[in-house]
Design a protein around this motif. Sequence first.
Motif, PDB file in Angstrom:
ATOM      1  N   SER A 179      71.296  26.165  16.420  1.00 39.28           N
ATOM      2  CA  SER A 179      72.760  25.374  15.883  1.00 39.28           C
ATOM      3  C   SER A 179      72.262  24.629  14.209  1.00 39.28           C
ATOM      4  CB  SER A 179      72.269  23.950  16.736  1.00 39.28           C
ATOM      5  OG  SER A 179      73.319  23.402  16.763  1.00 39.28           O
ATOM      6  N   ASN A 218      62.963  27.617  32.114  1.00 41.25           N
ATOM      7  CA  ASN A 218      62.498  26.749  32.339  1.00 41.25           C
ATOM      8  C   ASN A 218      61.536  26.106  31.311  1.00 41.25           C
ATOM      9  OD1 ASN A 218      62.880  23.370  32.762  1.00 41.25           O
ATOM     10  ND2 ASN A 218      61.912  24.059  34.635  1.00 41.25           N
ATOM     11  N   ILE A 219      61.493  26.537  29.886  1.00 46.14           N
ATOM     12  CA  ILE A 219      60.420  26.653  29.005  1.00 46.14           C
ATOM     13  C   ILE A 219      60.909  25.779  27.833  1.00 46.14           C
ATOM     14  CG2 ILE A 219      59.082  28.807  29.768  1.00 46.14           C
ATOM     15  CD1 ILE A 219      59.952  30.151  27.636  1.00 46.14           C
ATOM     16  N   LYS A 229      75.403  30.942  30.505  1.00 45.83           N
ATOM     17  CA  LYS A 229      75.601  31.567  28.940  1.00 45.83           C
ATOM     18  C   LYS A 229      74.050  32.736  29.125  1.00 45.83           C
ATOM     19  CE  LYS A 229      79.152  29.376  26.542  1.00 45.83           C
ATOM     20  NZ  LYS A 229      79.013  28.195  25.591  1.00 45.83           N
ATOM     21  N   VAL A 266      72.139  33.596  16.199  1.00 51.24           N
ATOM     22  CA  VAL A 266      72.411  33.722  16.975  1.00 51.24           C
ATOM     23  C   VAL A 266      73.577  32.658  17.662  1.00 51.24           C
ATOM     24  CG1 VAL A 266      73.590  35.277  18.736  1.00 51.24           C
ATOM     25  CG2 VAL A 266      71.890  35.981  17.616  1.00 51.24           C
ATOM     26  N   ILE A 274      54.010  19.375  25.689  1.00 49.87           N
ATOM     27  CA  ILE A 274      54.449  19.229  24.967  1.00 49.87           C
ATOM     28  C   ILE A 274      53.915  17.548  24.763  1.00 49.87           C
ATOM     29  CG2 ILE A 274      56.869  17.544  23.357  1.00 49.87           C
ATOM     30  CD1 ILE A 274      58.504  19.534  25.093  1.00 49.87           C
ATOM     31  N   ILE A 321      64.797  29.488  27.326  1.00 50.22           N
ATOM     32  CA  ILE A 321      64.218  28.196  26.800  1.00 50.22           C
ATOM     33  C   ILE A 321      65.172  26.943  28.403  1.00 50.22           C
ATOM     34  CG2 ILE A 321      64.494  25.815  25.817  1.00 50.22           C
ATOM     35  CD1 ILE A 321      62.730  27.677  24.174  1.00 50.22           C
ATOM     36  N   THR A 322      66.048  27.622  28.356  1.00 46.21           N
ATOM     37  CA  THR A 322      67.172  27.173  29.427  1.00 46.21           C
ATOM     38  C   THR A 322      66.675  26.910  31.124  1.00 46.21           C
ATOM     39  OG1 THR A 322      68.516  28.265  28.349  1.00 46.21           O
ATOM     40  CG2 THR A 322      69.407  27.395  30.271  1.00 46.21           C
TER      41      THR A 322
HETATM   42  N1  ACO Z   1      75.296  33.158  22.189  1.00 52.00           N
HETATM   43  C1  ACO Z   1      74.969  32.158  20.917  1.00 52.00           C
HETATM   44  N2  ACO Z   1      75.313  30.913  20.798  1.00 52.00           N
HETATM   45  C2  ACO Z   1      75.802  30.752  22.081  1.00 52.00           C
HETATM   46  C3  ACO Z   1      76.575  30.284  22.808  1.00 52.00           C
HETATM   47  C4  ACO Z   1      76.607  32.330  22.821  1.00 52.00           C
HETATM   48  N3  ACO Z   1      76.627  32.916  23.992  1.00 52.00           N
HETATM   49  N4  ACO Z   1      76.739  29.817  23.701  1.00 52.00           N
HETATM   50  C5  ACO Z   1      76.583  28.559  23.014  1.00 52.00           C
HETATM   51  N5  ACO Z   1      76.138  29.203  21.498  1.00 52.00           N
HETATM   52  C6  ACO Z   1      75.529  28.296  20.741  1.00 52.00           C
HETATM   53  C7  ACO Z   1      77.071  26.953  21.021  1.00 52.00           C
HETATM   54  O1  ACO Z   1      77.506  26.549  19.927  1.00 52.00           O
HETATM   55  C8  ACO Z   1      75.570  25.534  20.365  1.00 52.00           C
HETATM   56  O2  ACO Z   1      75.676  25.432  19.053  1.00 52.00           O
HETATM   57  P1  ACO Z   1      77.012  24.521  17.954  1.00 52.00           P
HETATM   58  O3  ACO Z   1      75.400  23.617  17.985  1.00 52.00           O
HETATM   59  O4  ACO Z   1      76.374  25.257  16.874  1.00 52.00           O
HETATM   60  O5  ACO Z   1      77.788  24.877  18.707  1.00 52.00           O
HETATM   61  C9  ACO Z   1      74.589  25.869  20.816  1.00 52.00           C
HETATM   62  O6  ACO Z   1      74.101  27.299  21.263  1.00 52.00           O
HETATM   63  C10 ACO Z   1      74.382  25.433  21.718  1.00 52.00           C
HETATM   64  O7  ACO Z   1      74.644  25.143  22.504  1.00 52.00           O
HETATM   65  P2  ACO Z   1      75.396  23.775  23.824  1.00 52.00           P
HETATM   66  O8  ACO Z   1      76.165  23.881  24.175  1.00 52.00           O
HETATM   67  O9  ACO Z   1      75.360  22.868  22.491  1.00 52.00           O
HETATM   68  O10 ACO Z   1      74.243  23.870  24.875  1.00 52.00           O
HETATM   69  P3  ACO Z   1      73.059  22.599  24.811  1.00 52.00           P
HETATM   70  O11 ACO Z   1      71.959  22.895  23.000  1.00 52.00           O
HETATM   71  O12 ACO Z   1      73.526  21.578  24.559  1.00 52.00           O
HETATM   72  O13 ACO Z   1      72.007  23.022  25.178  1.00 52.00           O
HETATM   73  C11 ACO Z   1      69.720  24.012  26.155  1.00 52.00           C
HETATM   74  C12 ACO Z   1      71.770  24.299  25.891  1.00 52.00           C
HETATM   75  C13 ACO Z   1      69.314  23.623  25.829  1.00 52.00           C
HETATM   76  C14 ACO Z   1      69.443  25.663  26.870  1.00 52.00           C
HETATM   77  C15 ACO Z   1      69.801  23.680  28.224  1.00 52.00           C
HETATM   78  O14 ACO Z   1      71.317  23.969  28.173  1.00 52.00           O
HETATM   79  C16 ACO Z   1      69.112  23.008  28.610  1.00 52.00           C
HETATM   80  O15 ACO Z   1      68.890  24.211  29.629  1.00 52.00           O
HETATM   81  N6  ACO Z   1      68.183  21.908  28.287  1.00 52.00           N
HETATM   82  C17 ACO Z   1      67.362  21.801  28.884  1.00 52.00           C
HETATM   83  C18 ACO Z   1      65.833  22.819  28.595  1.00 52.00           C
HETATM   84  C19 ACO Z   1      64.438  22.326  28.480  1.00 52.00           C
HETATM   85  O16 ACO Z   1      64.336  20.914  28.943  1.00 52.00           O
HETATM   86  N7  ACO Z   1      64.068  23.077  29.126  1.00 52.00           N
HETATM   87  C20 ACO Z   1      62.459  23.199  29.765  1.00 52.00           C
HETATM   88  C21 ACO Z   1      61.459  22.298  28.356  1.00 52.00           C
HETATM   89  S1  ACO Z   1      59.562  22.229  29.653  1.00 52.00           S
HETATM   90  C22 ACO Z   1      60.159  20.524  29.879  1.00 52.00           C
HETATM   91  O17 ACO Z   1      59.677  20.247  30.727  1.00 52.00           O
HETATM   92  C23 ACO Z   1      60.147  19.297  28.494  1.00 52.00           C
END
Ligand code: ACO
Length: 466
Positions: A24, A134-135, A84, A50, A170, A103-104
């Motif tokens: 993004s 979840n990473i 997705k 992407v 982190i 990451i999701t």
């Molecule tokens: N292909 C490519 N890009 C896409 C697609 C696709 N199929 N679908 C959406 N996108 C784009 C979006 O348009 C957006 O870009 P933009 O800002 O230009 O609009 C970008 O991808 C991200 O999509 P969003 O819908 O805005 O999602 P967001 O960034 O809010 O969240 C995320 C995505 C971070 C993966 C979230 O779903 C998630 O899982 N968060 C938790 C992550 C986490 O905590 N992981 C564990 C870590 S360990 C710990 O505990 C710290």
Amino acid sequence: MDARELEKIKKLFQPEVIAVVGASKDPKKVGGSIVKNILANGFKGRVYAVNPTAREIMGVPSYPSLKDIPDKIDHVVVSVPADKVLDVIEEAGKLGVPVASIITAGFKETGRADLENKLVETARKYGLRILGPNIFGVVYTPANLNATFGPEKVLPGKIAFLTQSGALGIALMAWTAMEGIGLSSIVSLGNMSDLDMVDLGEFFAEDPNTRVITMYIEGIATGRGKSFIEVYKKITKKKPVIALKAGRSERGTKAIASHTGSLAGSDNVYEAAFKQAGILRANDVQELFDWAKALASLEKVDVKGEGFVILTNGGGIGVMATDASVFSGLPLLDMPEDLKAELRKHMPWFGSAANPVDLTGQAKAENYAGAFQALLKHPSVSGVVVLYCEVAFLDPVELAKSLIETHKQYNGAGKPVVVAMVGGERTREALKLLDANGIPSYPIPERAVKSIATVYRYSQYLSRNQ
Ligand code: ACO
């Protein structure tokens, strides 16, 4: 693991081409901050983004989908919402991408095991390996790769840190940098749907940039207990492995179940598994990195000689270090006469050439240098614990510089050496300098002693298991 699979894991850390799906323009979004970190660390490979609408993100070429990228992708970072991810994995698989870090969040840890199983099933169909989901991502400093949404800077070094806890990982990225602890890698393992501690251990065992493997572990992946022991039994004969296992208490075990959903099992089982595999078990984060730092300072862990020597300018800390040595099983040298005679040249008449060697509070940097040199040269001395209490007329930074020089000149044999300096701001500075020059240093004597005792313990393990 065969060579082909190992090669795929290698691409996770040393990709020539990395693509971030869900990148993004907004650096506050997860996908945006991953691109920002990759660029900020000077990653030398090629980077692609992407995103459905953007054609460029932070100067990186961006495409609507993976298949539009005109390059052969090695590592795909997936940061799109959970619903997705499957499509992205299917596409990556079709393109023959070897490895993806997902990451999701929103899979097994939130009750969606079905979704996670589908991911793995799809990836397997194509031979694609998955880290996560979840990473927070992957850091590999030898390749200047920081594909995480954590802090930007990680200090390069020889310690690999594998973590099942995202938040802790982190937090420790920034903490290790502040503490002067150098890392070769940080890997967030998350749900371990595919790649786990066993697979990554196999990679780091062969990795020439890693001397010590450390891990924060909550539970071994289901059905992987036996391989864990078998694989780590081999790894620990090559490299030291230190584990911090959470959930020692019954309440802690229950807390794990609601964190990563791992089957934690009884702590005794883990204790036995670590013992069998030759894994050193640390009690807390501080111990984990204290020990790792000492082990990583040596190119080869091979303790020779007849015992360790404590060198100090203060009687009190000398006694504290002696107690700590006894309690942690560090053998102290009965000083040979020729060594005592040499040491007496570097102290006033009221000093002591016994062990601890007490240079007294009026010791200068040259006294330390002379005594330290004698200890490094003497064949009976296995290793040295250098202690210092801050006094007005011996600047700790000056002492640190002199110790670094002596160490460089006279420790060709690679004897383990640790330093503990007790004092204020200037002492902190000296400790940092020592660490940066490969001499593990600590603010209190007990931590230094326990760390060098771990080096000794590991060396003993190696000689028993040749
Ligand atoms: N292909 C490519 N890009 C896409 C697609 C696709 N199929 N679908 C959406 N996108 C784009 C979006 O348009 C957006 O870009 P933009 O800002 O230009 O609009 C970008 O991808 C991200 O999509 P969003 O819908 O805005 O999602 P967001 O960034 O809010 O969240 C995320 C995505 C971070 C993966 C979230 O779903 C998630 O899982 N968060 C938790 C992550 C986490 O905590 N992981 C564990 C870590 S360990 C710990 O505990 C710290």
